[in-house]
Design an enzyme around this catalytic site. Structure first.
Site, PDB file in Angstrom:
ATOM      1  N   HIS A  59       2.745  15.194 -20.714  1.00  7.05           N
ATOM      2  CA  HIS A  59       2.078  16.172 -21.585  1.00  7.05           C
ATOM      3  C   HIS A  59       0.730  16.564 -21.007  1.00  7.05           C
ATOM      4  O   HIS A  59       0.180  17.596 -21.338  1.00  7.05           O
ATOM      5  CB  HIS A  59       1.915  15.636 -23.010  1.00  7.05           C
ATOM      6  CG  HIS A  59       0.908  14.538 -23.134  1.00  7.05           C
ATOM      7  ND1 HIS A  59       1.110  13.270 -22.622  1.00  7.05           N
ATOM      8  CD2 HIS A  59      -0.315  14.518 -23.694  1.00  7.05           C
ATOM      9  CE1 HIS A  59       0.042  12.533 -22.884  1.00  7.05           C
ATOM     10  NE2 HIS A  59      -0.837  13.251 -23.528  1.00  7.05           N
ATOM     11  N   ARG A  60       0.193  15.692 -20.144  1.00 10.26           N
ATOM     12  CA  ARG A  60      -0.983  16.057 -19.351  1.00 10.26           C
ATOM     13  C   ARG A  60      -0.720  15.590 -17.913  1.00 10.26           C
ATOM     14  O   ARG A  60      -0.092  14.552 -17.706  1.00 10.26           O
ATOM     15  CB  ARG A  60      -2.233  15.346 -19.861  1.00 10.26           C
ATOM     16  CG  ARG A  60      -2.625  15.773 -21.254  1.00 10.26           C
ATOM     17  CD  ARG A  60      -4.118  15.567 -21.475  1.00 10.26           C
ATOM     18  NE  ARG A  60      -4.471  15.666 -22.872  1.00 10.26           N
ATOM     19  CZ  ARG A  60      -4.507  16.802 -23.558  1.00 10.26           C
ATOM     20  NH1 ARG A  60      -4.201  17.947 -22.984  1.00 10.26           N
ATOM     21  NH2 ARG A  60      -4.838  16.805 -24.835  1.00 10.26           N
ATOM     22  N   LYS A  64      -0.950   8.850 -14.732  1.00 11.86           N
ATOM     23  CA  LYS A  64      -1.879   7.851 -14.187  1.00 11.86           C
ATOM     24  C   LYS A  64      -1.439   6.471 -14.609  1.00 11.86           C
ATOM     25  O   LYS A  64      -1.045   6.254 -15.749  1.00 11.86           O
ATOM     26  CB  LYS A  64      -3.280   8.137 -14.770  1.00 11.86           C
ATOM     27  CG  LYS A  64      -4.371   7.294 -14.204  1.00 11.86           C
ATOM     28  CD  LYS A  64      -5.158   8.069 -13.170  1.00 11.86           C
ATOM     29  CE  LYS A  64      -6.125   7.215 -12.408  1.00 11.86           C
ATOM     30  NZ  LYS A  64      -5.492   6.196 -11.557  1.00 11.86           N
ATOM     31  N   LYS A  88      -2.951   4.737 -24.191  1.00  9.30           N
ATOM     32  CA  LYS A  88      -4.318   4.326 -23.818  1.00  9.30           C
ATOM     33  C   LYS A  88      -5.153   5.547 -23.420  1.00  9.30           C
ATOM     34  O   LYS A  88      -6.285   5.712 -23.870  1.00  9.30           O
ATOM     35  CB  LYS A  88      -4.206   3.348 -22.638  1.00  9.30           C
ATOM     36  CG  LYS A  88      -5.455   2.617 -22.292  1.00  9.30           C
ATOM     37  CD  LYS A  88      -5.185   1.627 -21.150  1.00  9.30           C
ATOM     38  CE  LYS A  88      -4.162   0.574 -21.535  1.00  9.30           C
ATOM     39  NZ  LYS A  88      -3.907  -0.384 -20.456  1.00  9.30           N
ATOM     40  N   ASP A  93      -9.437   9.524 -24.731  1.00 11.06           N
ATOM     41  CA  ASP A  93      -9.640  10.921 -24.312  1.00 11.06           C
ATOM     42  C   ASP A  93      -9.762  11.072 -22.800  1.00 11.06           C
ATOM     43  O   ASP A  93     -10.653  11.766 -22.298  1.00 11.06           O
ATOM     44  CB  ASP A  93     -10.880  11.516 -25.008  1.00 11.06           C
ATOM     45  CG  ASP A  93     -10.666  11.658 -26.507  1.00 11.06           C
ATOM     46  OD1 ASP A  93      -9.535  11.979 -26.913  1.00 11.06           O
ATOM     47  OD2 ASP A  93     -11.619  11.422 -27.268  1.00 11.06           O
ATOM     48  N   LYS A 100       3.290   4.058 -14.473  1.00 10.48           N
ATOM     49  CA  LYS A 100       3.077   2.697 -13.947  1.00 10.48           C
ATOM     50  C   LYS A 100       4.018   2.492 -12.776  1.00 10.48           C
ATOM     51  O   LYS A 100       5.130   3.026 -12.753  1.00 10.48           O
ATOM     52  CB  LYS A 100       3.396   1.655 -15.026  1.00 10.48           C
ATOM     53  CG  LYS A 100       2.727   0.328 -14.781  1.00 10.48           C
ATOM     54  CD  LYS A 100       1.271   0.434 -15.159  1.00 10.48           C
ATOM     55  CE  LYS A 100       0.522  -0.849 -15.047  1.00 10.48           C
ATOM     56  NZ  LYS A 100      -0.799  -0.734 -15.692  1.00 10.48           N
ATOM     57  N   SER A 356     -11.483   5.131 -13.705  1.00 10.62           N
ATOM     58  CA  SER A 356     -10.592   5.783 -12.735  1.00 10.62           C
ATOM     59  C   SER A 356     -10.668   7.299 -12.892  1.00 10.62           C
ATOM     60  O   SER A 356     -10.639   8.048 -11.915  1.00 10.62           O
ATOM     61  CB  SER A 356      -9.141   5.340 -12.957  1.00 10.62           C
ATOM     62  OG  SER A 356      -8.869   4.152 -12.267  1.00 10.62           O
TER      63      SER A 356
HETATM   64  P1  NAD Z   1      -5.292  -9.772 -10.903  1.00  5.94           P
HETATM   65  O1  NAD Z   1      -4.111  -9.913 -10.034  1.00  5.94           O
HETATM   66  O2  NAD Z   1      -6.588  -9.333 -10.310  1.00  5.94           O
HETATM   67  O3  NAD Z   1      -5.589 -11.140 -11.687  1.00  5.94           O
HETATM   68  C1  NAD Z   1      -4.634 -11.850 -12.405  1.00  5.94           C
HETATM   69  C2  NAD Z   1      -5.106 -13.287 -12.449  1.00  5.94           C
HETATM   70  O4  NAD Z   1      -4.252 -14.037 -13.312  1.00  5.94           O
HETATM   71  C3  NAD Z   1      -5.077 -13.969 -11.078  1.00  5.94           C
HETATM   72  O5  NAD Z   1      -6.302 -14.630 -10.834  1.00  5.94           O
HETATM   73  C4  NAD Z   1      -3.912 -14.967 -11.223  1.00  5.94           C
HETATM   74  O6  NAD Z   1      -4.051 -16.111 -10.409  1.00  5.94           O
HETATM   75  C5  NAD Z   1      -4.019 -15.287 -12.695  1.00  5.94           C
HETATM   76  N1  NAD Z   1      -2.802 -15.908 -13.228  1.00  5.94           N
HETATM   77  C6  NAD Z   1      -1.521 -15.773 -12.802  1.00  5.94           C
HETATM   78  N2  NAD Z   1      -0.706 -16.531 -13.539  1.00  5.94           N
HETATM   79  C7  NAD Z   1      -1.480 -17.157 -14.448  1.00  5.94           C
HETATM   80  C8  NAD Z   1      -1.212 -18.088 -15.480  1.00  5.94           C
HETATM   81  N3  NAD Z   1       0.022 -18.509 -15.744  1.00  5.94           N
HETATM   82  N4  NAD Z   1      -2.251 -18.545 -16.224  1.00  5.94           N
HETATM   83  C9  NAD Z   1      -3.512 -18.141 -15.984  1.00  5.94           C
HETATM   84  N5  NAD Z   1      -3.829 -17.254 -15.010  1.00  5.94           N
HETATM   85  C10 NAD Z   1      -2.811 -16.772 -14.252  1.00  5.94           C
HETATM   86  O7  NAD Z   1      -4.816  -8.778 -12.075  1.00  5.94           O
HETATM   87  P2  NAD Z   1      -5.752  -7.920 -13.009  1.00  5.94           P
HETATM   88  O8  NAD Z   1      -5.942  -6.597 -12.382  1.00  5.94           O
HETATM   89  O9  NAD Z   1      -6.906  -8.722 -13.461  1.00  5.94           O
HETATM   90  O10 NAD Z   1      -4.755  -7.670 -14.237  1.00  5.94           O
HETATM   91  C11 NAD Z   1      -4.572  -8.628 -15.268  1.00  5.94           C
HETATM   92  C12 NAD Z   1      -3.972  -7.921 -16.477  1.00  5.94           C
HETATM   93  O11 NAD Z   1      -4.841  -6.865 -16.889  1.00  5.94           O
HETATM   94  C13 NAD Z   1      -2.617  -7.284 -16.260  1.00  5.94           C
HETATM   95  O12 NAD Z   1      -1.882  -7.375 -17.467  1.00  5.94           O
HETATM   96  C14 NAD Z   1      -2.951  -5.836 -15.977  1.00  5.94           C
HETATM   97  O13 NAD Z   1      -1.889  -4.963 -16.295  1.00  5.94           O
HETATM   98  C15 NAD Z   1      -4.108  -5.634 -16.929  1.00  5.94           C
HETATM   99  N6  NAD Z   1      -4.995  -4.525 -16.587  1.00  5.94           N
HETATM  100  C16 NAD Z   1      -5.639  -4.455 -15.381  1.00  5.94           C
HETATM  101  C17 NAD Z   1      -6.494  -3.394 -15.111  1.00  5.94           C
HETATM  102  C18 NAD Z   1      -7.283  -3.298 -13.832  1.00  5.94           C
HETATM  103  O14 NAD Z   1      -8.139  -2.392 -13.739  1.00  5.94           O
HETATM  104  N7  NAD Z   1      -7.101  -4.158 -12.873  1.00  5.94           N
HETATM  105  C19 NAD Z   1      -6.670  -2.371 -16.064  1.00  5.94           C
HETATM  106  C20 NAD Z   1      -6.015  -2.480 -17.287  1.00  5.94           C
HETATM  107  C21 NAD Z   1      -5.180  -3.551 -17.530  1.00  5.94           C
END
Ligand code: NAD
Length: 463
Positions: A59-60, A64, A88, A93, A100, A356
């Protein structure tokens, strides 16, 4: 996981008056690309890799969403995460559709060279199907990927699209030296902190839970020391929260007095494990530490961490979903029934996509934020201070003069835009929550569905 997201959607849609067909259109994942490709390992053997890119809503445009490298990821998870991105972006906005991507890989078991080959081949496959580009679909980091992978992606894309002047905008979360924006690396964690701060800022909400307002003094547990968890923990600690437990894949540690996040990270780097940190109690089974008595729990690693199995033993009064989908739908219901304040992922971790968006705009404008106006603004501020001194006959101290005349550079502008976004979104959520007597996640979905529905309705259906 997708069924779970749709459960939240349906719960919110029941409060809205949209035609069922329109709601089905919003819910459906528009397209999913599935790819298998070979990787030549360092020892010469060949391994087949499996990857996906889901575009939930167009829709946009562009769409991302991050790219995750994870060993158990599947099409359902990618579609669910793409749907969450749609809601999200609408909530905060940010003018993108939701997407994904993922590669099924345990990145800890591959060399850097192998990860580079996987990332570049995956990018090529997206490019070949017109599934990546600044106006088409713009990936970002997610679980298992970071700025390093984003730099490989932008390099591959630029090689495949020579002369594309906007090529830097094909991906966000890049290193600053490769077209990234200052503040992106810590943005999701900073946003998680802002979400907690906003929730704790309403005195009456805190009083109802037996808390004083503010983050200061609250006992906090953080799961995951990756991009989101580390930065969230650092900001919470920096603003007076007490980090009493940290959980990683190999175990967890607890100290009632509080842990220094950076010292724990240094210890883990040195010893290869979070366990054995001086003065802290070890939990060899990391998940057990989710059940420690605390004020705030921030699951910031993986999905499905608080489930029907352990929810009755979770003692936190505030849960901040740093990760995507860390609390299952049935566990959410139980927590809400117990009066737990549950801050939903589609709001809480929206800081990453917000910044982002700022990075993408920077790439399309080909100029760093603040470059044109910073000096001009500082000179204007100085002239104003001089006029005040002239009128009052008094003088500012050098310190006050410096602070009052300083203008914002890129990082300050990015952080300010992020803060404004998180504050405004929480105020909207809380208003919906109170007006309709719903929980915050339902309020977030009501808000997001309304915005996506408006976009679809105004644009009509092609052909
Ligand atoms: P990342 O890979 O940088 O970090 C994940 C961490 O979790 C690692 O340090 C890993 O060792 C740890 N981990 C793995 N298994 C584990 C367990 N069983 N118990 C405890 N820790 C464990 O990933 P991230 O970018 O920090 O993303 C984490 C979550 O946040 C995901 O669900 C992702 O979709 C969400 N997220 C990330 C972003 C972003 O900008 N990176 C944005 C929005 C949402």
């Amino acid at each position: 996981m997708f069924a779970q997201v749709n459960k939240y959607f349906d719960k919110a849609a029941a409060h809205l008056d949209y035609p069922p067909g329109l709601l089905s259109q919003i819910k459906a994942c528009n397209s999913v690309f599935r790819i298998s490709f070979p990787l030549k390992r360092d020892d010469g053997t060949i391994e087949v890799m499996h990857g996906w890119r889901a575009q939930h809503s167009v829709h946009r445009l562009p769409t991302k969403g991050g790219i995750r490298f994870a060993p158990n990821v599947d099409e359902d998870e990618v579609s669910a995460l793409a749907a969450l991105m749609t809601y999200k972006c609408a909530l905060v906005d940010v003018p993108f559709g939701g997407a994904k991507g993922a590669v099924r890989i345990d990145s800890t078991k591959y060399s850097v060279d192998e990860l580079e080959r996987v990332t570049r081949r995956y990018t090529y496959e997206l490019f070949a199907k017109n599934l990546i580009g600044p106006g088409v679909d713009v990936p970002a980091p997610d679980y298992g990927t970071g700025a390093r992978e984003m730099a490989w992606i932008v390099d591959t894309y630029s090689t495949l699209a020579p002369g594309s002047i906007d090529a830097l905008g094909c991906v966000t979360g890049k290193p600053v030296t490769q077209g990234g924006v200052r503040g992106r690396a810590e943005s999701t964690g900073r946003g998680v902190y802002f979400a907690l701060r906003e929730a704790c800022s309403y005195g009456e909400d805190m009083k109802a839970m037996g808390f004083a307002p503010g983050v200061e003094g609250k006992r906090v547990i953080v799961q995951g020391l990756g991009n989101v968890g580390y930065h969230a923990a650092k900001f919470i600690e920096g603003y007076g929260g007490i980090i009493i437990a940290l959980l990683e894949r190999e175990g967890a540690i607890y100290s009632a007095k509080g842990l220094s996040v950076d010292k724990v990270v240094a210890h883990r780097k040195e010893t290869g494990s979070i366990l054995g940190f001086p003065g802290a109690k070890d939990y060899p089974n990391s998940r057990d530490a989710l059940e420690i008595e605390c004020d705030v729990l921030v699951p910031a690693a993986l999905e499905n961490q608080i489930t029907g199995e352990n929810v009755d033993r979770i003692k936190a009064k505030i849960i901040v979903e740093g990760a995507n989908g860390p609390v299952t739908a049935d566990a959410s219901e139980k927590l809400l029934a117990r009066g737990v304040l549950l801050l939903p992922d589609i709001y809480t971790n929206a800081g990453g996509v917000t910044v982002s968006y700022f990075e993408w705009v920077k790439n399309l404008s080909h100029m760093r934020y603040g470059r044109m106006e910073k000096r001009f603004q500082e000179r204007s501020n100085e002239r104003l201070l001089e006029a005040v001194e002239h009128l009052t006959g008094k003088h500012f101290t050098d310190n006050d003069r410096g602070r009052a005349s300083e203008a914002a550079g890129e990082e300050e502008l990015v952080n300010s835009g992020l803060e404004e976004t998180m504050i405004a979104a929480y105020a909207e959520l809380r208003t919906i929550q109170r007006d309709r007597t719903v929980d915050l996640r339902t309020a977030a979905f009501i808000n997001a569905i309304g915005k996506v529905a408006t976009a679809y309705t105004q644009r009509g259906i092609f052909p």
